[in-house]
Design a protein around this motif. Structure first.
Motif, PDB file in Angstrom:
ATOM      1  N   GLU A 256     -28.570  -9.138   9.559  1.00  0.00           N
ATOM      2  CA  GLU A 256     -27.283  -8.995   9.065  1.00  0.00           C
ATOM      3  C   GLU A 256     -26.082  -9.187   9.727  1.00  0.00           C
ATOM      4  O   GLU A 256     -24.959  -9.499   9.452  1.00  0.00           O
ATOM      5  CB  GLU A 256     -27.333  -7.875   7.945  1.00  0.00           C
ATOM      6  N   THR A 257     -26.239  -8.552  11.033  1.00  0.00           N
ATOM      7  CA  THR A 257     -24.853  -8.424  11.941  1.00  0.00           C
ATOM      8  C   THR A 257     -24.592  -9.799  12.070  1.00  0.00           C
ATOM      9  O   THR A 257     -23.499 -10.174  12.575  1.00  0.00           O
ATOM     10  CB  THR A 257     -25.408  -7.619  13.287  1.00  0.00           C
ATOM     11  N   LEU A 258     -25.610 -10.708  12.516  1.00  0.00           N
ATOM     12  CA  LEU A 258     -25.205 -12.108  12.661  1.00  0.00           C
ATOM     13  C   LEU A 258     -24.737 -13.035  11.459  1.00  0.00           C
ATOM     14  O   LEU A 258     -23.860 -14.063  11.653  1.00  0.00           O
ATOM     15  CB  LEU A 258     -26.449 -12.676  13.297  1.00  0.00           C
ATOM     16  N   GLN A 259     -25.305 -12.455  10.423  1.00  0.00           N
ATOM     17  CA  GLN A 259     -25.060 -13.242   9.140  1.00  0.00           C
ATOM     18  C   GLN A 259     -23.575 -12.993   8.727  1.00  0.00           C
ATOM     19  O   GLN A 259     -22.772 -14.008   8.086  1.00  0.00           O
ATOM     20  CB  GLN A 259     -26.016 -12.898   7.883  1.00  0.00           C
ATOM     21  N   ALA A 260     -23.251 -11.649   9.082  1.00  0.00           N
ATOM     22  CA  ALA A 260     -21.899 -11.376   8.620  1.00  0.00           C
ATOM     23  C   ALA A 260     -20.583 -12.107   9.435  1.00  0.00           C
ATOM     24  O   ALA A 260     -19.494 -12.174   8.912  1.00  0.00           O
ATOM     25  CB  ALA A 260     -21.537 -10.001   8.997  1.00  0.00           C
ATOM     26  N   ILE A 261     -20.783 -12.774  10.803  1.00  0.00           N
ATOM     27  CA  ILE A 261     -19.763 -13.353  11.434  1.00  0.00           C
ATOM     28  C   ILE A 261     -19.366 -14.695  10.962  1.00  0.00           C
ATOM     29  O   ILE A 261     -18.478 -15.502  11.231  1.00  0.00           O
ATOM     30  CB  ILE A 261     -20.063 -13.362  13.057  1.00  0.00           C
ATOM     31  N   GLY A 262     -20.242 -15.106   9.914  1.00  0.00           N
ATOM     32  CA  GLY A 262     -19.991 -16.577   9.646  1.00  0.00           C
ATOM     33  C   GLY A 262     -21.012 -17.998  10.221  1.00  0.00           C
ATOM     34  O   GLY A 262     -21.152 -17.464  11.535  1.00  0.00           O
TER      35      GLY A 262
END
Length: 544
Positions: free
Chosen positions: A26-32
């Motif tokens: 989720e942390t990587l998905q949040a940056i776009g």
């Protein structure tokens, strides 16, 4: 290295997807998506740059470490290129250790995230290498294959293991209790890298074991280098073992004579100074014949094929070789059989005085047009091999007078090559082996060894005498009864071919002073051939 390999794959996967796949944290998905792609590209480039830099540092450190180790042993030079060998051996050793560490770390990570796969890989690898080891000990052919091609063998094992790993993952995801998809994907990628590294590790350790004697002598203080016969590789000498000899000798002679009833065969090894060629005499009392058998080591296959090309050509019955019976294979070795009944080997002291006899006799036998055409399609002749590069090399070491001779030869070379090109062609044995000479029933000197025969202008291959040219003159006079075409040219043409072929041999032996002297003689001989143009053809050096 792993980052440099994995990140481009991740980038390609993201480029082909509309959104960031759900298996990404989720942390990587949040940056776009775009930011993630650019971050991975930067990480990939940085990883690659760090890998290159670390590789350079590793190479320099290895080189320095090898140098220090060799200096501490305080040994003299043991064998050629030992520093290069030591560096490669040390690099293989460190790479093998790195490969083992990588394997242990990868298996450790798999045991945490994918325990079943870790156990499966260890079990399959153990079984694959155990089976290979058993076959190595029990199968001579497989042992030879592994000794000669250890790295391809290890890679093949890793490929088979990876295929089984892939099939297990597919089966696990279809029917069993698989881990998360991202774990399976990473397992396939990391597993492939691990198995490739492991294959190199296995092959490096194997080759280090084969070179154990040299490595111990280089790196360990109290170890001396003891050269030994390599027992790991099969050799033509294995055919002389008693059981092996019985298996092939009689069938070979039955094939050569087309006679099944050859009786008992008495054989003995013949000393010939022919490296990696086994020569046997075999006698059949039933047939009252004696045979000479030549068996070539595998790496001399080209020599065997070249010799058989000549022996199987349409040769004159008086050609200076014993009757050729058979060209065949014994396993992977080329074998030639001659009939030497009523022939005798010449003692070395007598044979060494007959250096030119075979080549002089070869003048009598013109090569067939078919053989000449095949030869010309494959090899260059004398006039094609003497070129400007040879003259440039001689200029580097020549005196002022020698440089003048070289220049005059270059100026005359087109005409000299025309003379050589017009001469009849002849067989030559350029590297006579004195212990291969025989005396036949008519007391004629012949040879049973023809692996380096060539076709050249008549006169080439006959050494000119220092003070006169009686060698060439006598040879032409002796041969013209068999070859009337030899009388179509003045003997000086053949003497010129003799001088230039001897020049070429001296040049390749780096006897440059002798080579330049022969050019001087060739130049003088050339002027004798053109009396009508002597006024402007005789060079100053030839007039002195």
């Amino acid at each position: 290295m792993m980052m440099a390999f994995l990140m481009p794959l991740k980038v390609v996967m993201l480029l082909g997807a509309e959104n960031i796949p759900s298996y990404f944290p989720e942390t990587l998905q949040a940056i776009g998506k775009n930011t993630l792609i650019l971050s991975l590209v930067i990480l990939s480039v940085a990883s690659y740059a760090i890998t290159v830099i670390l590789k350079k540092i590793s190479d320099k450190t290895t080189e320095r470490g090898v140098k220090n180790l060799l200096e501490k042993t305080q040994k003299i030079i043991i064998f050629e290129n030992q520093d290069n060998f030591a560096s490669k051996a040390y690099t293989k050793y460190t790479d093998a250790l790195a490969g083992l560490v990588f394997f242990v770390v990868t298996i450790g990570l798999l045991s945490i995230f994918y325990w079943d796969m870790a156990v499966f890989i260890i079990a399959v690898l153990f079984l694959a290498y155990f089976i290979t080891y058993i076959l190595y000990l029990s199968s001579p052919s497989l042992k030879t294959l592994i000794n000669d091609k250890s790295q391809p063998t290890a890679i093949s094992i890793s490929n088979v293991v990876f295929l089984l790993v892939f099939l297990y993952i597919v089966f696990d995801f279809l029917y069993l209790t698989p881990p998360e998809f991202i774990i399976g994907l990473i397992t396939i990628i990391i597993g492939r890298l691990m198995l490739v590294r492991l294959s190199f590790t296995a092959s490096y350790l194997f080759t280090l074991k084969q070179d154990e004697g040299k490595i111990n002598a280089l790196f360990f203080h109290n170890q001396a280098f003891l050269p030994a016969i390599n027992s790991h590789h099969k050799s033509v000498w294995d055919l002389l073992k008693n059981q092996a000899l019985e298996n092939w000798l009689v069938p070979l002679l039955q094939e050569a004579t087309a006679d099944k009833n050859i009786g008992d065969i008495a054989n003995k090894w013949q000393q010939t100074r022919l490296n990696n060629i086994v020569v046997l005499q075999a006698e059949s009392k039933v047939l009252e014949k004696t045979f000479l058998i030549k068996i070539f080591e595998e790496r001399l296959a080209s020599q065997a094929l070249h010799e058989s090309t000549l022996m199987l050509a349409d040769l004159d019955s008086e050609f200076p070789c014993p009757p050729f019976l058979l060209a065949t294979m014994i396993g992977s070795y080329h074998c030639h059989v001659f009939d030497i009944t009523d022939h005798e080997f010449l003692p070395f002291q007598e044979a060494i005085k007959l250096n030119n006899v075979v080549n002089e006799k070869l003048l009598m036998f013109p090569p067939s047009e078919t053989l000449v055409e095949r030869y010309k399609r494959s090899k260059a002749l004398l006039w094609e091999r003497i070129d400007k590069a040879m003259m440039d090399r001689l200029r580097m070491v020549a005196s002022e007078k020698g440089k003048q001779v070289i220049q005059e030869i270059e100026d005359a070379m087109p005409d000299i090559k025309s003379i050589l090109r017009a001469l009849p062609l002849s067989f030559i044995a350029p590297k006579p082996n004195h212990l291969s000479l025989l005396k036949d029933s008519d007391d004629q000197i012949i040879s049973f060894h023809w692996p380096t025969w060539v076709i050249e202008p008549a006169g080439a291959g006959i050494d000119p005498k220092k003070n006169n040219d009686t060698n060439v003159k006598d040879a032409i006079q002796s041969a013209h009864g068999h070859r009337a075409e030899l009388l179509q040219f003045p003997v000086e043409n053949y003497e010129l071919a003799s001088l230039l072929s001897t020049f070429e041999r001296n040049f390749h032996q780096q006897q440059y002073e002798d080579a330049i002297e022969l050019l001087q003689q060739a130049l003088t001989k050339f002027t004798e051939l053109t009396p009508d143009k002597a006024e402007h053809r005789i060079p100053p050096s030839a007039q002195q």
